[in-house]
Write an enzyme that holds these catalytic residues in place. Sequence first.
Site, PDB file in Angstrom:
ATOM      1  N   ASP A   1       4.987   9.307   2.161  1.00 11.38           N
ATOM      2  CA  ASP A   1       5.078   8.078   1.370  1.00 11.38           C
ATOM      3  C   ASP A   1       5.109   6.835   2.257  1.00 11.38           C
ATOM      4  O   ASP A   1       6.145   6.487   2.824  1.00 11.38           O
ATOM      5  CB  ASP A   1       6.336   8.150   0.499  1.00 11.38           C
ATOM      6  CG  ASP A   1       6.434   7.013  -0.500  1.00 11.38           C
ATOM      7  OD1 ASP A   1       5.505   6.186  -0.558  1.00 11.38           O
ATOM      8  OD2 ASP A   1       7.445   6.968  -1.224  1.00 11.38           O
TER       9      ASP A   1
ATOM     10  N   SER B   1       2.516   6.780  -4.772  1.00 11.33           N
ATOM     11  CA  SER B   1       2.249   6.590  -6.198  1.00 11.33           C
ATOM     12  C   SER B   1       0.754   6.472  -6.413  1.00 11.33           C
ATOM     13  O   SER B   1      -0.028   6.419  -5.459  1.00 11.33           O
ATOM     14  CB  SER B   1       2.970   5.334  -6.723  1.00 11.33           C
ATOM     15  OG  SER B   1       2.462   4.160  -6.110  1.00 11.33           O
TER      16      SER B   1
ATOM     17  N   VAL C   1       0.863  -1.183   0.000  1.00 11.76           N
ATOM     18  CA  VAL C   1       0.000   0.000   0.000  1.00 11.76           C
ATOM     19  C   VAL C   1       0.898   1.230   0.000  1.00 11.76           C
ATOM     20  O   VAL C   1       1.575   1.520   0.987  1.00 11.76           O
ATOM     21  CB  VAL C   1      -0.940   0.008   1.215  1.00 11.76           C
ATOM     22  CG1 VAL C   1      -1.838   1.241   1.183  1.00 11.76           C
ATOM     23  CG2 VAL C   1      -1.776  -1.260   1.253  1.00 11.76           C
ATOM     24  N   ASP C   2       0.892   1.956  -1.109  1.00 13.27           N
ATOM     25  CA  ASP C   2       1.868   3.018  -1.346  1.00 13.27           C
ATOM     26  C   ASP C   2       1.172   4.350  -1.585  1.00 13.27           C
ATOM     27  O   ASP C   2       0.577   4.560  -2.644  1.00 13.27           O
ATOM     28  CB  ASP C   2       2.723   2.636  -2.561  1.00 13.27           C
ATOM     29  CG  ASP C   2       3.797   3.659  -2.870  1.00 13.27           C
ATOM     30  OD1 ASP C   2       4.239   4.344  -1.932  1.00 13.27           O
ATOM     31  OD2 ASP C   2       4.191   3.755  -4.042  1.00 13.27           O
ATOM     32  N   THR C   3       1.265   5.253  -0.603  1.00 14.43           N
ATOM     33  CA  THR C   3       0.689   6.583  -0.803  1.00 14.43           C
ATOM     34  C   THR C   3       1.528   7.420  -1.752  1.00 14.43           C
ATOM     35  O   THR C   3       1.067   8.455  -2.236  1.00 14.43           O
ATOM     36  CB  THR C   3       0.562   7.323   0.537  1.00 14.43           C
ATOM     37  OG1 THR C   3       1.867   7.459   1.127  1.00 14.43           O
ATOM     38  CG2 THR C   3      -0.336   6.566   1.500  1.00 14.43           C
TER      39      THR C   3
END
Length: 558
Positions: free
Chosen positions: A475, A300, A296-298
């Site tokens: 991030d 991108s 879970v990548d904030t």
Amino acid sequence: MSFLVVVPEFLTSAAADVENIGSTLRAANAAAAASTTALAAAGADEVSAAVAALFARFGQEYQAVSAQASAFHQQFVQTLNSASGSYAAAEATIASQLQTAQHDLLGAVNAPTETLLGRPLIGDGAPGTATSPNGGAGGLLYGNGGNGYSATASGVGGGAGGSAGLIGNGGAGGAGGPNAPGGAGGNGGWLLGNGGIGGPGGASSIPGMSGGAGGTGGAAGLLGWGANGGAGGLGDGVGVDRGTGGAGGRGGLLYGGYGVSGPGGDGRTVPLEIIHVTEPTVHANVNGGPTSTILVDTGSAGLVVSPEDVGGILGVLHMGLPTGLSISGYSGGLYYIFATYTTTVDFGNGIVTAPTAVNVVLLSIPTSPFAISTYFSALLADPTTTPFEAYFGAVGVDGVLGVGPNAVGPGPSIPTMALPGDLNQGVLIDAPAGELVFGPNPLPAPNVEVVGSPITTLYVKIDGGTPIPVPSIIDSGGVTGTIPSYVIGSGTLPANTNIEVYTSPGGDRLYAFNTNDYRPTVISSGLMNTGFLPFRFQPVYIDYSPSGIGTTVFDHPA
């Protein structure tokens, strides 16, 4: 030679209709008898008396003929009824003989395989019972699997549905008893057939506890549809969640749709697992493929996976033609070419997107020493490994789910924004509770908000000094992050230095660290990357409004 086809039910119906006609005629004759067999003379003269007597004789003769016709009619009705009974008896006898012959024939055909393999060649599997809860397997050549037994005793799980052989459908999983899971659905035939639906979990009988988990849906073989997973059992008490929904079954390798997960939990929450201290992950199913571990990548926007995560080359073909082709990369030293397809993403517990954009990596190129060495190490163990798989496999991840509304890419959209209802409004990354929650912001007020997600401006203090405005990226997938050299006044990270990060010069502190404990990489230029640290000890909500910009909401600022 002529043939006669008789349907006993039609004969019986015809006899009843003829009997009704006879009853109607008899009633009419009886009503007319008095007025036609004894006529009064029109006058007192001899001629009138003779005419009346003549017509009375006609009436009497008609009644005699009617009586004979009625007797014939009764005999005809009896004959019809007798014929119907005879044909029905003959049909029953023949049916019994055919059933016996069929049973004997199937017994002869199935005997060798039952002796050698324990299952018939042709025929349906037996349903599960209390003493043998799993449904029986269908015939090796043809036949459906038996349904699993639905338990009633507390703590006893539902029986699994039986699987089919070459052709046939899998049996449904049985329902779990109170506090117990449902049974898995059986798999469809190797050539043709649908999977069996997963059994529902049993309701909880323990106050405050969730119900049993739903059973997994059965998979199809080459041709057929995978089945949906079973629903989680109801919790005991107001506001208590269901048990976990069962996973859906894989669709046919050549043709057929896939099943989706059954309803579970509160319908908006899935487990969030932190691996290697800095990697927040969920388990998701993309395009009905295998369950994959997704970062879970904030930092991108968009979902990036390998072909294996969508079901391999056959899964890629199932998605049809791509809607786009592009190139992107990661700061750790990996570039990749990807094709964008339209399919669904299943997060579990019945949380499934509408068809949305998914990026499938076609070619990847390692460019940093880390990425190159990781790839060659993985290549020695598995010659089929790609640089993309090696790069993320090193930390136990299969793909990346970008959820940042103003992130640079790769795009073209964020899958969680394709969820139904209000689930598409945002996402809560709650690492302390181990949950990922979809929908409106559930955090209690007061909260601290920063406009922009992930790109915004933060303010940094070094050892209590003056706050410095720093363009930043918040991030969750940034591992330990980066910090520009101008912020710390050095090209290397100083030891035992206290660094604090704020929303504004006089605003709330979001997080802090000492460089002896947390060591971001020093960069010569570019955005500061927070890394995972701000997410580690507090829930952080990513709000998708305002559109294209977003808002980052912190629950408990440090």
